[in-house]
Scaffold this motif. Structure first.
Motif: not given
Length: 403
Positions: A188-212
């Motif tokens: 993975s690479q990320t932009s210096k202007d758009q960090p992924e924050y703690t996306a690596a620690d996010q679970t799939l379930s959390d990602a789905l809840k966040e999106a929905f």
């Protein structure tokens, strides 16, 4: 970033899409030889292809989840095996019902694991966020090139060999996708202007809840639904519409060929523009262009020249939605679960495709004319342009969980 500096993974993904989507687009020319071989008419082959496309969409979110969890490499490997096995079993089928399993289910699964959602998800993890739309545009354009290039090759093979041997050659091409998958490893690479924050620690379930729970995600779904409706309605019913106007069959072939050719350039163009300008405004511009193009086609007399121009113009914005839509999802939610989140959006696209094909015939049978559905597509294009304006495309900020 120059396209020549893109990581090897991007080029391996392009090769995968050329084969996967190129073979898919050639299935139409197998209808006559396969239907004549089994002496069953065209309905059973059409149903097998319809099943394939439906399962392509149904499998997509689940395959996307598998890619996010175990990596695109393993998913593409499994998809290549399923794709090749489906083609080979079709070539040795002794009963027409076999095609529902082979050409329908197995190839449908193979397509879902070797097409845009998986490849773009892998690309997003190795290309900086500020160059994502350009990379997605190049990758999508390459898939369009596969659609354009594979059909003449399939036609040549059918003229020299039988349909069984042609499908077996296609099955062997799937081995190339297996080889390409060996190079699809994500760092993975990320932009210096758009960090992924703690996306690596996010679970799939959390990602789905966040999106929905995110309104912009649903707006993106609605826009891509319109795209699917447009694409499948035009691809399915344009030949019949032109025939109703008294134009020869070669006119439809020329118009659809123009769609394929101009789609190659248009997709890359919209991807590049999406990197330079706000993607939601670019999406609005794309759908406004569709509104004007479709409305002009309906208003002006339908001739050989206007049909050719329509094919070129609509082709220019045909799949430009793919790099922009996937780019928006990546920009808002990050790359970690892009295959899952975009896979769900793609499923909505397929629902639109199904309804576009079905409603086109339904409305024609009821009214005896395609005019109502054409004007429906114009209104839908304009609404899709408006839908993207309130999209909040700012990356979601995530913070480390406290102990």
């Amino acid at each position: 970033m120059s396209i020549f500096r893109f990581p090897l993974l991007v080029w391996m993904g392009i090769g995968t899409l050329i084969i996967s989507l190129g073979i898919r687009q050639s299935f139409g020319i197998f209808m006559m030889p396969i239907s004549n071989y089994f002496d069953t008419g065209r309905e059973f082959f059409s149903l097998a292809i319809a099943l394939q496309n439906l399962l392509f969409g149904v499998f997509q979110p689940f395959v996307g989840m598998a890619s996010d969890r175990w990596g695109a490499q393993k998913v593409i490997w499994a998809g290549s095996v399923s794709y090749g096995l489906g083609l080979y079993l079709t070539s040795i089928a002794i009963e027409p019902s076999w095609l529902y399993l082979s050409l329908g289910a197995l190839v449908g699964l193979g397509l879902s694991a070797t097409s845009y959602v998986i490849v773009l998800g892998a690309v997003a993890r190795v290309v900086p966020a500020e160059h994502t739309a350009k990379a997605f545009g190049l990758t999508t354009a390459a898939g369009s090139f596969g659609m354009f290039a594979m059909i003449p090759g399939a036609q040549l093979l059918l003229s020299e060999l039988n349909w069984q041997n042609t499908l077996q050659i296609f099955a062997m091409l799937c081995c190339l996708m297996l080889a390409f998958s060996c190079f699809i490893r994500c760092n993975s690479q990320t932009s210096k202007d758009q960090p992924e924050y703690t996306a690596a620690d996010q679970t799939l379930s959390d990602a789905l809840k966040e999106a929905f729970s995110n309104r912009s995600y649903w707006l993106i779904h609605m826009g891509f639904f319109v795209c699917g409706f447009h694409v499948m309605f035009i691809a399915t019913h344009l030949p019949s519409y032109l025939a109703d106007k008294g134009l020869p069959g070669t006119t439809a072939a020329m118009a659809l060929a123009n769609v394929g050719i101009f789609n190659i350039f248009g997709t890359y163009f919209w991807g590049v523009v999406g990197d330079k300008f706000n993607k939601r405004y670019v999406m609005t511009a794309l759908y406004l262009l569709r509104t004007v193009v479709i409305a002009a086609f309906v208003i002006f007399p339908v001739t050989v020249e206007t049909a050719a121009f329509f094919g070129s113009a609509i082709g220019f914005c045909w799949l430009g939605t793919v790099p922009l839509t996937s780019g928006l999802v990546r920009q808002i939610f990050g790359a970690r679960y892009l295959s899952t989140l975009y896979g769900l959006v793609f499923f909505t696209h397929q629902l639109g495709s199904f309804l576009g094909a079905w409603f086109g015939g339904r409305i024609y049978d009821y009214y005896g004319s395609y005019e109502p559905i054409w004007w429906t597509t114009v209104v839908m294009a304009f609404l899709a342009a408006l839908i993207h304006l309130p999209v909040d495309d700012r990356p979601i900020a995530r913070h480390p969980a406290t102990a």
